[in-house]
Write a protein that holds these residues in place. Structure first.
Motif, PDB file in Angstrom:
ATOM      1  N   LEU A   2       0.836  -1.202   0.000  1.00 20.24           N
ATOM      2  CA  LEU A   2       0.000   0.000   0.000  1.00 20.24           C
ATOM      3  C   LEU A   2       0.870   1.251   0.000  1.00 20.24           C
ATOM      4  CD1 LEU A   2      -2.699  -1.148   2.568  1.00 20.24           C
ATOM      5  CD2 LEU A   2      -3.126  -0.650   0.158  1.00 20.24           C
ATOM      6  N   VAL A   7      -0.460   4.896  -1.205  1.00 28.54           N
ATOM      7  CA  VAL A   7      -1.652   4.971  -0.362  1.00 28.54           C
ATOM      8  C   VAL A   7      -1.230   5.371   1.035  1.00 28.54           C
ATOM      9  CG1 VAL A   7      -3.574   3.675   0.638  1.00 28.54           C
ATOM     10  CG2 VAL A   7      -2.889   3.254  -1.720  1.00 28.54           C
ATOM     11  N   ASP A  11      -6.440   8.652   2.624  1.00 33.00           N
ATOM     12  CA  ASP A  11      -7.008   7.679   1.685  1.00 33.00           C
ATOM     13  C   ASP A  11      -7.877   6.660   2.423  1.00 33.00           C
ATOM     14  OD1 ASP A  11      -5.735   8.694  -0.607  1.00 33.00           O
ATOM     15  OD2 ASP A  11      -3.893   7.613  -0.107  1.00 33.00           O
ATOM     16  N   GLU A  12      -8.823   6.086   1.687  1.00 35.17           N
ATOM     17  CA  GLU A  12      -9.631   4.973   2.172  1.00 35.17           C
ATOM     18  C   GLU A  12      -9.276   3.725   1.381  1.00 35.17           C
ATOM     19  OE1 GLU A  12     -13.627   7.585   3.368  1.00 35.17           O
ATOM     20  OE2 GLU A  12     -13.657   6.248   1.616  1.00 35.17           O
ATOM     21  N   VAL A  13      -9.316   2.586   2.046  1.00 36.61           N
ATOM     22  CA  VAL A  13      -9.044   1.301   1.395  1.00 36.61           C
ATOM     23  C   VAL A  13     -10.182   0.353   1.733  1.00 36.61           C
ATOM     24  CG1 VAL A  13      -7.455  -0.640   1.169  1.00 36.61           C
ATOM     25  CG2 VAL A  13      -6.546   1.670   1.579  1.00 36.61           C
ATOM     26  N   VAL A  27      -3.772  -1.576   6.644  1.00 32.77           N
ATOM     27  CA  VAL A  27      -4.281  -0.313   6.090  1.00 32.77           C
ATOM     28  C   VAL A  27      -3.991   0.827   7.053  1.00 32.77           C
ATOM     29  CG1 VAL A  27      -6.358   0.942   5.391  1.00 32.77           C
ATOM     30  CG2 VAL A  27      -6.049  -1.444   4.697  1.00 32.77           C
ATOM     31  N   THR A  59     -11.373   6.975  -1.886  1.00 37.47           N
ATOM     32  CA  THR A  59     -10.928   5.583  -2.008  1.00 37.47           C
ATOM     33  C   THR A  59      -9.696   5.500  -2.900  1.00 37.47           C
ATOM     34  OG1 THR A  59     -13.225   4.839  -1.800  1.00 37.47           O
ATOM     35  CG2 THR A  59     -11.616   3.234  -2.583  1.00 37.47           C
ATOM     36  N   ALA A  61      -7.714   2.309  -2.847  1.00 38.45           N
ATOM     37  CA  ALA A  61      -7.379   0.918  -3.136  1.00 38.45           C
ATOM     38  C   ALA A  61      -8.448  -0.021  -2.596  1.00 38.45           C
ATOM     39  CB  ALA A  61      -6.019   0.563  -2.531  1.00 38.45           C
TER      40      ALA A  61
END
Length: 220
Positions: A2, A7, A11-13, A27, A59, A61
């Protein structure tokens, strides 16, 4: 992976809540926020439609986890990633030698043909049966747990594959609707299909489960 992809903070995963907490922890270690999406009830892997519904402008990933030896729908996931400009990462399971996989598949086929009163797993192409996961009908967790205790008392080793979904754990608790994840956590039970099991062992599993399975009825 990531971090290497850029990332990080802000960020959102999108990740599954049905499974190990390590994915969500990875994450957060990258500085991003895990967002939980629901699973496909047949594969126990992320449902591409649920993933798409969870995507926001933040988002960055999606982490796809192959579960119990059943591959996720990576074709749809990568298509979704291309459509939204997202990184799609896959987390696999440790691969067993081919001869061991063949024996697990043989034992899974034996159980598929003989078990009654529980819902056997949908095999599908490429399933290696790292775990043979059935659904116990009835009223969810109480009946599943009672079923597990009863078959253990008959000498059958079994385990609950996911005791608590990640979105219910302290530190990751989110108010999000994941009905298939919740249902799977309440109903699933992993039965042994190890290559070391003898025919007599397999017969014991079938006998123990079938003696109980007919007593459980789906909840209305």
């Amino acid at each position: 992976m990531l971090r290497a992809a850029g990332v990080g903070v802000g960020d959102e995963v999108v990740v599954p809540a049905f499974g190990n907490v390590e994915v969500a922890e990875a994450v957060t270690q990258a500085g991003a926020l895990p967002v939980f999406a629901d699973i496909d009830p047949a594969t126990y892997c992320l449902d591409p439609s649920a993933v798409e519904a969870a995507i926001t402008p933040r988002t960055g990933a999606v982490v796809v986890v192959h579960r119990f030896g059943r591959p996720a729908d990576v074709v749809r996931m990568h298509a979704l990633g291309q459509r939204h400009g997202l990184l799609v990462l896959e987390q696999g399971e440790s691969e067993a030698p081919y001869d061991e996989i063949a024996q697990r598949r043989q034992r899974a086929g034996y159980l598929d043909a003989r078990l009654k009163g529980v819902r056997t797993p949908e095999g599908g192409v490429g399933h290696t049966y790292q775990q043979y996961v059935v659904r116990v009908p009835g009223n969810g967790r109480p009946d599943r747990d009672a079923f597990a205790r009863a078959v253990r008392a008959k000498g059958v080793v079994c385990r609950v594959p996911v005791k608590t979904p990640v979105h219910r754990l302290p530190g990751f608790r989110q108010c999000v609707a994941l009905p298939e994840t919740e249902r799977a956590a309440d109903e699933t039970l992993a039965l042994p299909v190890d290559a070391s099991l003898t025919k007599r062992d397999m017969q014991r599993i079938v006998s123990a489960c079938n003696a109980l399975g007919g007593l459980l009825q789906p909840a209305f």
